[in-house]
Motif scaffolding. Structure first.
Motif, PDB file in Angstrom:
ATOM      1  N   SER A  36     129.774  22.404  20.721  1.00 25.88           N
ATOM      2  CA  SER A  36     129.404  23.212  19.551  1.00 25.88           C
ATOM      3  C   SER A  36     128.354  24.247  19.949  1.00 25.88           C
ATOM      4  O   SER A  36     127.872  24.247  21.079  1.00 25.88           O
ATOM      5  CB  SER A  36     128.767  22.334  18.471  1.00 25.88           C
ATOM      6  OG  SER A  36     129.605  21.302  18.100  1.00 25.88           O
ATOM      7  N   ALA A  37     127.970  25.038  18.971  1.00 28.22           N
ATOM      8  CA  ALA A  37     126.868  25.977  19.170  1.00 28.22           C
ATOM      9  C   ALA A  37     125.578  25.180  19.347  1.00 28.22           C
ATOM     10  O   ALA A  37     125.438  24.077  18.823  1.00 28.22           O
ATOM     11  CB  ALA A  37     126.761  26.905  17.975  1.00 28.22           C
ATOM     12  N   THR A  42     124.449  27.983  14.462  1.00 22.02           N
ATOM     13  CA  THR A  42     125.427  28.380  13.439  1.00 22.02           C
ATOM     14  C   THR A  42     124.721  28.764  12.138  1.00 22.02           C
ATOM     15  O   THR A  42     125.083  29.760  11.506  1.00 22.02           O
ATOM     16  CB  THR A  42     126.448  27.246  13.202  1.00 22.02           C
ATOM     17  OG1 THR A  42     127.014  26.898  14.464  1.00 22.02           O
ATOM     18  CG2 THR A  42     127.560  27.681  12.259  1.00 22.02           C
ATOM     19  N   GLU A 129     129.408  29.299  19.587  1.00 20.56           N
ATOM     20  CA  GLU A 129     130.159  28.434  20.510  1.00 20.56           C
ATOM     21  C   GLU A 129     130.494  29.162  21.810  1.00 20.56           C
ATOM     22  O   GLU A 129     130.508  28.567  22.886  1.00 20.56           O
ATOM     23  CB  GLU A 129     131.446  27.934  19.839  1.00 20.56           C
ATOM     24  CG  GLU A 129     131.306  26.630  19.063  1.00 20.56           C
ATOM     25  CD  GLU A 129     130.496  26.741  17.778  1.00 20.56           C
ATOM     26  OE1 GLU A 129     130.191  27.877  17.352  1.00 20.56           O
ATOM     27  OE2 GLU A 129     130.153  25.688  17.204  1.00 20.56           O
ATOM     28  N   PHE A 193     135.352  24.308  17.085  1.00 21.81           N
ATOM     29  CA  PHE A 193     135.146  25.064  15.850  1.00 21.81           C
ATOM     30  C   PHE A 193     135.864  26.408  15.779  1.00 21.81           C
ATOM     31  O   PHE A 193     136.056  26.944  14.704  1.00 21.81           O
ATOM     32  CB  PHE A 193     133.623  25.246  15.678  1.00 21.81           C
ATOM     33  CG  PHE A 193     133.110  26.012  14.502  1.00 21.81           C
ATOM     34  CD1 PHE A 193     133.442  25.663  13.197  1.00 21.81           C
ATOM     35  CD2 PHE A 193     132.238  27.093  14.695  1.00 21.81           C
ATOM     36  CE1 PHE A 193     132.902  26.368  12.115  1.00 21.81           C
ATOM     37  CE2 PHE A 193     131.706  27.790  13.623  1.00 21.81           C
ATOM     38  CZ  PHE A 193     132.046  27.430  12.327  1.00 21.81           C
ATOM     39  N   ARG A 207     132.825  24.419   8.726  1.00 26.42           N
ATOM     40  CA  ARG A 207     131.585  23.918   9.313  1.00 26.42           C
ATOM     41  C   ARG A 207     131.780  22.507   9.867  1.00 26.42           C
ATOM     42  O   ARG A 207     132.529  21.708   9.293  1.00 26.42           O
ATOM     43  CB  ARG A 207     130.448  23.915   8.269  1.00 26.42           C
ATOM     44  CG  ARG A 207     129.870  25.283   7.929  1.00 26.42           C
ATOM     45  CD  ARG A 207     129.268  26.028   9.118  1.00 26.42           C
ATOM     46  NE  ARG A 207     128.300  25.310   9.889  1.00 26.42           N
ATOM     47  CZ  ARG A 207     126.975  25.413   9.736  1.00 26.42           C
ATOM     48  NH1 ARG A 207     126.478  26.184   8.797  1.00 26.42           N
ATOM     49  NH2 ARG A 207     126.158  24.747  10.520  1.00 26.42           N
ATOM     50  N   GLU A 208     131.116  22.241  10.955  1.00 27.79           N
ATOM     51  CA  GLU A 208     131.186  20.952  11.652  1.00 27.79           C
ATOM     52  C   GLU A 208     132.586  20.679  12.212  1.00 27.79           C
ATOM     53  O   GLU A 208     132.954  19.535  12.450  1.00 27.79           O
ATOM     54  CB  GLU A 208     130.763  19.792  10.735  1.00 27.79           C
ATOM     55  CG  GLU A 208     129.415  19.967  10.053  1.00 27.79           C
ATOM     56  CD  GLU A 208     128.266  20.249  11.023  1.00 27.79           C
ATOM     57  OE1 GLU A 208     128.289  19.709  12.137  1.00 27.79           O
ATOM     58  OE2 GLU A 208     127.376  21.035  10.652  1.00 27.79           O
ATOM     59  N   GLY A 209     133.356  21.735  12.419  1.00 26.26           N
ATOM     60  CA  GLY A 209     134.745  21.561  12.830  1.00 26.26           C
ATOM     61  C   GLY A 209     134.974  21.220  14.295  1.00 26.26           C
ATOM     62  O   GLY A 209     136.112  21.044  14.719  1.00 26.26           O
ATOM     63  N   SER A 210     133.919  21.086  15.066  1.00 22.59           N
ATOM     64  CA  SER A 210     134.126  20.835  16.501  1.00 22.59           C
ATOM     65  C   SER A 210     134.768  19.481  16.792  1.00 22.59           C
ATOM     66  O   SER A 210     135.517  19.342  17.756  1.00 22.59           O
ATOM     67  CB  SER A 210     132.795  20.900  17.254  1.00 22.59           C
ATOM     68  OG  SER A 210     132.283  22.191  17.215  1.00 22.59           O
TER      69      SER A 210
END
Ligand code: ASP
Ligand code: MG
Length: 431
Positions: A36-37, A42, A129, A193, A207-210
């Motif tokens: 993730s970032a 983010t 990301e 993400f 959001r939080e899609g990683s």
């Protein structure tokens, strides 16, 4: 092949990235790392987007500069600088500098329109990301963990639903397999993400899609397992910051995990389970700070069912009450009209309760709440709303829980099945 996913909190500092290296360095037999970032990037990028959309270029660029400065401290902690200047002089890797220039180009020259908000959101927020994986891939190569950086905008094909894009599994299968083919390394580093439409426009998966990205990659590459490395010992029955008496759950079924995730447990993104379940790939939730600990495992079959009640608190809820102006039955006549409106405004509905002329819903707070309300009114509904609510779900509740939580003051709505108790009330924070 295994898939490891590292979230923003894990890679928020140079020490975190070094620990990631320590976790992955002895892996053999193929590893796909999804990252993730870094840290709260983010969120910071969402602020950049807000300024940019409102035409505040200077503020957008200032916020962007802060994003660069934050990453500079991590780069300094990872790479040796030239000569005697030590890490302080560490140079921004060329790939990262290119991303900075690209983002600055957009912020200083593009003129967005509100209609394209989601598109610009994805174009800008995805830099988080892209930057994190570029730094990590570069660092790993520098310290001997040879790897290939995978640009997920060329591997994860999605539809056009910007900000909440859906993955096209078939198209992504072709692209992702291409992206890993013929590599002379067996470690890959790709962004969670993000993805892109078939024509190459950058998208994000919500959001939080990683976690979801990791699951999709695992499914496509027929991975043996996925591990999500987090700042927890594994899956707990409750968030220890809210409910002090939380306990560790060593094993869960996919179904347990789906229910947990949908009711707002912060362990994994709700969409993560399906792709793994389809291919029977186990999902481990492992402690980032303890490479040797097993963590929890989520899979099809478990030795014994979970015995403790599971408590999940979802904050930032809005209670909407909807009633047709003409007093027609909500259930029969209007229900089909209501849900497409929520869909249109990308609003997540977490709970629904109907009575003869009333529908109550718990929804995530959204910046488009006013628009949504107007749209519902436009369809002939009276709408009342209460903001600052929380939704508590207790799965597998026992008598003492029922006692305790039925009596807490200020409940706006309660729902109970044989297994699950759900309560909505003003935000109180657990207890
Ligand atoms: N960086 C994105 C976010 O914070 C995706 C993720 O962390 O999973 O929402
Ligand atoms: Mg994140």
């Amino acid at each position: 092949m295994k898939v490891y996913k590292f979230g923003g909190a894990s890679v928020r500092s140079a020490e975190g990235v070094k620990n990631l290296k320590y976790i992955v360095e002895d892996e053999r037999g193929g590893l796909f790392i999804i990252v993730s970032a870094m840290g709260k990037t983010t969120n910071a990028l969402e602020v950049v987007v807000d300024h940019f959309m409102a035409g505040r270029r200077a503020e957008a660029l200032a916020e962007w500069t802060a994003v660069e400065a934050y990453h500079a401290t991590i780069i300094e902690g990872l790479f040796e600088g030239p000569g005697d200047s030590g890490a302080k002089g560490a140079k921004t890797p060329a790939g990262v500098q290119k991303l900075y220039d690209e983002a600055r180009g957009i912020l200083s020259t593009a003129t967005p329109t509100e209609n394209d908000f989601e598109k610009w959101y994805d174009a800008l927020v995805s830099f988080g990301e892209l930057i994190s994986t570029s730094i990590i891939s570069e660092y790993l190569n520098a310290v001997g963990v040879r790897n290939r950086w995978v640009d997920m905008r060329r591997a994860m094909v999605t539809d056009q639903k910007f900000k909440y894009a859906n993955v096209d599994m078939e198209a992504s299968t072709v692209k992702l397999r291409e992206a890993v083919a013929g590599a002379d390394v067996d470690v890959f580093v790709g962004q969670g993400f993000i993805g892109a439409t078939p024509s190459g426009k950058t998208t994000t998966l919500g959001r939080e899609g990683s976690d979801y990205s990791a699951a999709v990659v695992a499914s496509i590459l027929d991975a043996d397992s996925v591990a999500i490395w987090k700042d927890v010992i594994g899956v707990l029955n409750a968030d220890p910051k809210i409910f002090p008496e939380s306990t560790f759950i060593p094993e869960l079924t996919y179904l347990d995990a789906v229910e947990l995730a949908f009711s707002g447990a912060q362990i994994i993104h709700p969409k993560t389970i399906k792709p793994l379940q389809n291919k029977n790939i186990p999902l481990y939730v492992r402690p980032f700070g303890d490479k040797m600990a097993p963590g929890s495992v989520i899979r099809g079959q478990i030795a014994a069912p979970i015995e403790v009640p599971i408590l999940i608190l979802k904050r930032g809820q809005v209670l909407l009450q909807i009633r047709p102006r003409d007093y027609s039955f909500v259930l029969e006549e209007k229900v089909g009209e209501i849900f497409p409106i929520f869909e249109q405004y990308n609003v997540k509905v977490n709970l629904v309760q109907t009575s003869a002329v009333n529908m109550s819903l718990s929804i995530d707070k959204t910046r488009r709440l006013d628009e949504l309300t107007r749209a519902l009114e436009g369809h002939g509904f009276f709408v009342t709303r209460d903001e600052g609510m929380e939704l508590l779900t207790i799965r597998g509740y026992t008598e003492p829980y029922l006692e305790r939580y039925s009596r807490v003051p200020g409940i706006y709505l309660a729902q109970r099945t044989r297994k699950i108790l759900r309560l909505m009330r003003k935000e109180a924070g657990g207890q």
